[in-house]
Motif scaffolding. Sequence first.
Motif: not given
Length: 402
Positions: A296-301, A321-325
């Motif tokens: 959760t933290i990794m995805k949100a950050d 990386l696009i999925d993260h943003v």
Amino acid sequence: MTQIKPYRLTASQARHEICSGNLTVEQYALSLLSRINGRDPTVKAWAHLNPDLVVEQARNLDRIAPEDRGPLHGVAIAVKDVIYTKDMPTQHNSPIYDGSHPRVDAASVAILRQAGALILGKTTTTEFAATLKGPATCNPHDPTRTPGGSSSGSGAVVGDMQAPIALGTQTGGSTIRPGSYNGIYAMKPTWSSISREGQKLYSLILDTLGIYTRSVEDLQLLADVFHLEDDEMPDTNFDVAKSKFAVYKTMIWPSVGPGTESAMEKAVQLLRKHGALVEEIEFPMELQDLPEWHLTIMKADGRTAFLPYYRMAKQDMDPLLIDHVEDVWKVSHAAHLTAFDNISMARPKVDKILGNYAAVLVPSVPDEAPVGIASTGSAAFNGIWTVMRPLERVPLPSKKIN
């Protein structure tokens, strides 16, 4: 000169030979470069290597008077290509930073240089040290297999005796996994966030520097240079036969393969053979979601960490990386804060459990290094320990180190 080929020396051995006058730094550097020249076509672990610069550094180190030499005088160190080096490019395995020269050392590199280290070059990584898509680097023990990631090159060069020490980083399992796959020592100290000249490349909470070596003595050497000190001095009279160890298979154990299962069993047998007491432990139910809190933290950050590159050059970014943003996982702000709170709750409980033992054995990878280099393998067993580190954030230095 020592009868062992210099490139085969551990860092501590090389340091001894250089300090004793049996080996010059230039001779040592040339031996390493010869090893690299012969092996790099197979292993492909270097993102940047300038032999002329290496030799120039070595000659400059040889000119330093013995009384002025640092604790790492002449010791060769490779640096993951997400960590700034003032005389080499830092490219993050991204076309966005192709050929980029920051002209400043990261704090870790500055400390190593001041201690007299010979900075060899930059090692390969996944894009921004944050994807599972591997670089072209192969496992030195079996080129058909991955060396792990994201510190792919750093693990591979140490495992292949192209460097005695290498720096990596970890946000999920980027130090632990290559250590296992390349058969070397990997240490992920509980440091605060990595500074790359005023930037945090990835997670503000999860990023840590990592160290690879081929001996425990070398880990101690680096720990001393970085002033890594425990609250208590180690017991110099430690005896395995009088000590208590634990085995913790973790909540990820259903993902384990036969290689890791066998290795864990063998470790327990060896400890018991030498008279140790070994117990299997479990974490309480309220800690069973530790892997999810880490993710959760990794995805949100990742939303904010990769936003600048998304705005500048989305077309050049890995889809992950696009999925993260774009927040494809729909991680809410409330869930993000809850993960922080839960981890803060978990830490003292985990410390209390683990503090009852001289050491705790845990799996580092599901199994042996997977065949193929398209993926760097699973970090499933690593996230728990990445997130079990201090949550404090330290102020960044306001002055550049040139």
